[in-house]
Write a protein that holds these residues in place. Structure first.
Motif, PDB file in Angstrom:
ATOM      1  N   GLU A  78       2.444 -13.263  11.943  1.00  0.00           N
ATOM      2  CA  GLU A  78       2.677 -11.924  12.509  1.00  0.00           C
ATOM      3  C   GLU A  78       2.186 -10.842  11.545  1.00  0.00           C
ATOM      4  O   GLU A  78       2.342 -10.966  10.334  1.00  0.00           O
ATOM      5  N   ASN A  79       1.649  -9.768  12.112  1.00  0.00           N
ATOM      6  CA  ASN A  79       1.291  -8.615  11.274  1.00  0.00           C
ATOM      7  C   ASN A  79       2.554  -7.876  10.863  1.00  0.00           C
ATOM      8  O   ASN A  79       3.509  -7.825  11.645  1.00  0.00           O
ATOM      9  N   PRO A  80       2.573  -7.283   9.676  1.00  0.00           N
ATOM     10  CA  PRO A  80       3.745  -6.480   9.303  1.00  0.00           C
ATOM     11  C   PRO A  80       3.856  -5.252  10.213  1.00  0.00           C
ATOM     12  O   PRO A  80       2.847  -4.729  10.685  1.00  0.00           O
ATOM     13  N   ILE A  81       5.092  -4.825  10.451  1.00  0.00           N
ATOM     14  CA  ILE A  81       5.311  -3.681  11.336  1.00  0.00           C
ATOM     15  C   ILE A  81       5.520  -2.426  10.506  1.00  0.00           C
ATOM     16  O   ILE A  81       6.359  -2.394   9.600  1.00  0.00           O
ATOM     17  N   GLY A  82       4.750  -1.404  10.816  1.00  0.00           N
ATOM     18  CA  GLY A  82       4.859  -0.134  10.101  1.00  0.00           C
ATOM     19  C   GLY A  82       3.814   0.820  10.656  1.00  0.00           C
ATOM     20  O   GLY A  82       3.153   0.512  11.648  1.00  0.00           O
ATOM     21  N   SER A 141       9.393   6.243   5.225  1.00  0.00           N
ATOM     22  CA  SER A 141       8.544   5.709   4.163  1.00  0.00           C
ATOM     23  C   SER A 141       7.070   6.017   4.463  1.00  0.00           C
ATOM     24  O   SER A 141       6.314   6.425   3.572  1.00  0.00           O
ATOM     25  N   ALA A 142       6.664   5.868   5.731  1.00  0.00           N
ATOM     26  CA  ALA A 142       5.270   6.163   6.112  1.00  0.00           C
ATOM     27  C   ALA A 142       4.968   7.649   5.907  1.00  0.00           C
ATOM     28  O   ALA A 142       3.872   8.018   5.472  1.00  0.00           O
ATOM     29  N   LEU A 143       5.953   8.506   6.191  1.00  0.00           N
ATOM     30  CA  LEU A 143       5.721   9.952   6.038  1.00  0.00           C
ATOM     31  C   LEU A 143       5.521  10.335   4.573  1.00  0.00           C
ATOM     32  O   LEU A 143       4.721  11.209   4.251  1.00  0.00           O
ATOM     33  N   ASP A 188       0.816  -1.223   0.000  1.00  0.00           N
ATOM     34  CA  ASP A 188       0.000   0.000   0.000  1.00  0.00           C
ATOM     35  C   ASP A 188       0.852   1.277   0.000  1.00  0.00           C
ATOM     36  O   ASP A 188       0.691   2.147   0.881  1.00  0.00           O
ATOM     37  N   ASN A 189       1.768   1.355  -0.898  1.00  0.00           N
ATOM     38  CA  ASN A 189       2.556   2.584  -1.105  1.00  0.00           C
ATOM     39  C   ASN A 189       3.574   2.943  -0.036  1.00  0.00           C
ATOM     40  O   ASN A 189       3.993   4.090   0.064  1.00  0.00           O
ATOM     41  N   GLN A 190       3.928   1.991   0.818  1.00  0.00           N
ATOM     42  CA  GLN A 190       5.011   2.281   1.766  1.00  0.00           C
ATOM     43  C   GLN A 190       5.660   0.968   2.202  1.00  0.00           C
ATOM     44  O   GLN A 190       5.109  -0.108   1.975  1.00  0.00           O
ATOM     45  N   TYR A 191       6.826   1.108   2.844  1.00  0.00           N
ATOM     46  CA  TYR A 191       7.526  -0.098   3.296  1.00  0.00           C
ATOM     47  C   TYR A 191       7.056  -0.533   4.683  1.00  0.00           C
ATOM     48  O   TYR A 191       6.742   0.310   5.533  1.00  0.00           O
TER      49      TYR A 191
END
Ligand SMILES: C[S@@+](CC[C@H](N)C(=O)[O-])C[C@H]1O[C@@H](n2cnc3c(N)ncnc32)[C@H](O)[C@@H]1O
Length: 228
Positions: free
Chosen positions: A38-42, A116-118, A26-29
């Motif tokens: 496990e859920n991805p961390i971000g 990346s989130a920013l 979804d457009n970010q790492y």
């Protein structure tokens, strides 16, 4: 991001035996553990800020423990230097309180996830936000402190009995346990910010001498130190 930087960080994961890889979702790492359960961390920044905005339409900001700890009052929104960005949980809360926030993070993978989130975020509150990928000691040595310094290290002590949440355990496994936390506390205190706020698990010992003011929640405690 440059693909070479991405390769370097994935190599870093391999090298540190992290059992995790960076993935583009979804457009970010995100950092994806090799365990498919496990859920991805971000961080979904816009989603989190919108969630807080909605929450504070119905809840009183002035009753929020964290807001009280950093000195948010009617008409007062202090500038906050968050030394320990992590997954930005606290920084995004400060933004939703209406504060100006400068956040630091020293771990290359965590800093990369934040950056990346920013790039993938557009919320207007981010006009009050600045992120710097650096160590707190380096930053504090070169910059005057803001009104409030907030510090939430991973530092554990013998009194800490509760197991951290699963995501936090994975996070801890690669970030480590911030063994320099006491030294950073002393450095931050020596700069005499109006308030120094330390976030600790409720039952753990403090990083130093008795705090001037303590705000205690169910699982978390905020130790507040004032400077004259
Ligand atoms: C417990 S987490 C912070 C969690 C954050 N408050 C949140 O709500 O998501 C601690 C983070 O601070 C970072 N950190 C610890 N000591 C630091 C320092 N001296 N300078 C910069 N970052 C630091 C660690 O790498 C880790 O990502």
């Amino acid at each position: 991001m440059e693909s070479s930087e991405f390769q370097q960080l994935n190599y870093f994961c391999l090298n540190q035996k992290l059992d995790a890889t960076l993935e583009w979702i979804d457009n970010q790492y995100w950092l994806h553990s090799d365990d498919p359960k496990e859920n991805p961390i971000g961080i979904k920044i816009d989603h989190e800020l919108a969630r807080h905005e909605e929450f504070f339409k119905h809840a009183s900001l002035l009753k929020e423990l964290l807001a009280r700890a950093v000195g948010v009052k009617s008409g007062i929104r202090p500038q906050i230097l968050d030394l320990t960005g992590g997954l930005l949980g606290d920084s995004l809360l400060f933004l939703s309180f209406g504060c100006e926030v400068v956040t630091l993070e020293r771990h290359p993978i965590v800093a990369f996830l934040i950056q990346s989130a920013l790039k993938n975020a557009h919320h207007c509150a981010l006009s009050r936000f600045k992120f710097i990928a650096t160590d707190a000691a380096t930053f504090l040595a070169q910059n005057p402190p803001l009104e409030v310094i907030f510090f939430d290290p991973m530092f554990e002590d013998a009194n800490e009995k509760a197991m951290p949440k699963k995501e936090m355990r994975i996070f801890r496994s690669f970030v480590g346990s911030d063994q320099d936390a006491k030294a950073i506390f002393q450095l931050a205190k020596s700069l005499k910010p109006k308030r120094l706020v330390i976030k600790r698990p409720r039952l753990s010992i403090g990083l130093s001498q008795k705090a001037d003011l303590v705000f205690e929640g169910k699982a978390t405690r905020y130790d507040v130190y004032f400077s004259p």
